[in-house]
Design a protein around this motif. Structure first.
Motif, short mmCIF file in Angstrom:
data_model
loop_
_atom_site.label_atom_id
_atom_site.label_comp_id
_atom_site.label_asym_id
_atom_site.label_seq_id
_atom_site.Cartn_x
_atom_site.Cartn_y
_atom_site.Cartn_z
N ARG A 169 1.05 -1.05 0.04
CA ARG A 169 -0.03 -0.13 0.16
C ARG A 169 0.95 1.31 -0.18
O ARG A 169 0.12 2.39 0.20
CB ARG A 169 -0.98 -0.22 1.31
N GLN A 170 2.21 1.10 -0.05
CA GLN A 170 3.04 2.13 -0.05
C GLN A 170 3.06 3.14 0.97
O GLN A 170 3.44 4.38 0.74
CB GLN A 170 2.91 3.05 -1.58
N GLN A 171 2.74 2.55 2.34
CA GLN A 171 2.79 3.58 3.47
C GLN A 171 4.21 3.32 3.96
O GLN A 171 4.81 4.54 4.47
CB GLN A 171 1.84 2.66 4.36
N LEU A 172 5.01 2.38 3.61
CA LEU A 172 6.37 2.33 3.95
C LEU A 172 7.25 2.72 2.70
O LEU A 172 6.73 1.98 1.63
CB LEU A 172 6.92 1.30 4.54
N LYS A 173 8.16 3.48 2.49
CA LYS A 173 8.79 3.55 1.28
C LYS A 173 10.41 3.51 1.44
O LYS A 173 10.87 3.27 2.74
CB LYS A 173 8.62 5.13 0.68
N ALA A 174 11.23 3.46 0.51
CA ALA A 174 12.57 3.26 0.60
C ALA A 174 13.21 4.39 1.53
O ALA A 174 14.14 4.15 2.26
CB ALA A 174 13.07 3.49 -0.89
N GLU A 175 12.69 5.60 1.43
CA GLU A 175 13.12 6.62 2.40
C GLU A 175 13.00 6.51 3.81
O GLU A 175 13.80 7.37 4.52
CB GLU A 175 12.46 7.95 1.96
N HIS A 176 12.16 5.57 4.13
CA HIS A 176 12.12 5.13 5.52
C HIS A 176 13.30 4.18 6.25
O HIS A 176 13.19 3.65 7.09
CB HIS A 176 10.78 4.59 5.92
N PHE A 177 14.28 3.91 5.21
CA PHE A 177 15.36 2.92 5.76
C PHE A 177 16.73 3.66 5.44
O PHE A 177 16.90 4.43 4.65
CB PHE A 177 15.06 1.75 4.80
N VAL A 178 17.71 3.17 6.16
CA VAL A 178 19.01 3.57 6.03
C VAL A 178 19.87 2.48 5.72
O VAL A 178 19.80 1.51 6.56
CB VAL A 178 19.55 4.19 7.52
N VAL A 179 20.76 2.52 4.85
CA VAL A 179 21.70 1.28 4.59
C VAL A 179 23.04 1.94 5.20
O VAL A 179 23.47 3.03 5.12
CB VAL A 179 21.95 1.21 2.98
N ARG A 180 23.35 1.11 6.05
CA ARG A 180 24.47 1.25 6.89
C ARG A 180 25.84 0.86 6.32
O ARG A 180 25.77 -0.36 5.44
CB ARG A 180 24.62 0.83 8.33
N PRO A 181 27.20 1.21 6.72
CA PRO A 181 28.26 0.54 6.04
C PRO A 181 28.34 -0.92 6.36
O PRO A 181 27.63 -1.52 7.39
CB PRO A 181 29.39 1.15 6.67
N GLY A 182 29.01 -1.75 5.19
CA GLY A 182 28.70 -3.13 5.60
C GLY A 182 27.45 -3.80 4.98
O GLY A 182 26.96 -4.92 5.44
N ASN A 183 26.54 -3.02 4.72
CA ASN A 183 25.34 -3.47 3.84
C ASN A 183 24.31 -3.78 4.74
O ASN A 183 23.33 -4.75 4.47
CB ASN A 183 25.62 -4.45 2.71
#
Length: 246
Positions: A169-183
């Motif tokens: 439903r696109q309530q969560l999007k990519a911008e709500h996540f952080v990619v940390r070093p080491g993936n």
């Protein structure tokens, strides 16, 4: 209640509940799929899960019970990506991984499982059971084995379906996540707020409890199941009946 038979029988019920509920997530998703190849994949996996349920009845020891649980979970997650219908690039799912999660959907699942485990520990302790003493999960110092046991049948219902809804439903999007070093991937503050709100909302949905034959809020089900388990352990109920939603 440390007799091996009781242990195996409770573990078997917990795993039956989980496999049944995993299968219902697949069957529900199948109705929403357009791609025939994916429909076939999901159908075939649901059939395999059905066959494990049949074989599970004859499982003679804990290793065998855990084997069916592991196989069913692996099969289910092998088609999990098919159930992601929106934002497929941002939420690509390859396999279940954790400590740390390697992609957004795993980060979301892990966060939901933490919330669910905390509810399940509260539920078993609320009825006076020891959350460290489990049946399906091995005893390890400091590990809430019984909380983890109780959580298995709820993962598909309370966590996985919510994760799929939030993404589809696109309530969560990519911008709500952080990619940390080491993936490793984590949810940010905004993402966690959205998930927490949705989780609380999901817990308020009224559902039918098959054993109690009444409607109750979904969030109350872990407490009711813990009570059913306690009654079984005290000898008031012949079996532990896992929760199967309609």
């Amino acid at each position: 209640h440390n007799s091996e038979d009781v242990k195996i029988e409770i573990a078997r019920s917990i795993v039956a509940g989980k496999i049944h509920n995993l299968r219902s997530v697949l069957l529900r998703a199948k109705r929403e799929l357009k791609d025939q190849e994916k429909v076939l994949d999901v159908s075939r996996t649901a059939d395999w899960l059905g066959s494990y349920l049949t074989s599970l009845k004859d499982a003679q020891d804990l290793d065998e019970v855990r084997g069916y649980e592991g196989q069913a979970t692996a099969d289910y997650f092998s088609v999990f990506d098919h159930m992601i219908l929106a934002q497929r690039t941002d939420f690509k799912f390859m396999s279940r991984n954790r400590r740390p999660p390697r992609d957004r959907i795993n980060a979301l699942l892990s966060f939901l499982y933490v919330l669910l485990l905390s509810d399940c520990i509260g539920a078993v302790e609320g009825v006076g059971l020891d959350s460290q003493f489990g049946y399906l999960h091995a005893l390890r110092s400091g590990k809430p084995a019984l909380g983890l046991d109780l959580m298995e049948e709820f993962r598909p219902v309370l966590a996985d379906r919510l994760a799929l809804n939030l993404v589809n439903r696109q309530q969560l999007k990519a911008e709500h996540f952080v990619v940390r070093p080491g993936n490793s991937v984590l949810m940010n503050e905004d993402g966690r707020k959205i998930v927490l709100t949705a989780y609380q909302k999901r817990k308020q949905i009224e559902v039918h409890h098959p054993l109690l034959k009444t409607k109750v809020p979904l969030g109350l089900i872990p407490h009711l199941q813990a009570r059913i388990l306690a009654r079984h352990l005290r000898g008031d109920l012949r079996d532990y009946y896992p929760y199967y939603p309609r």
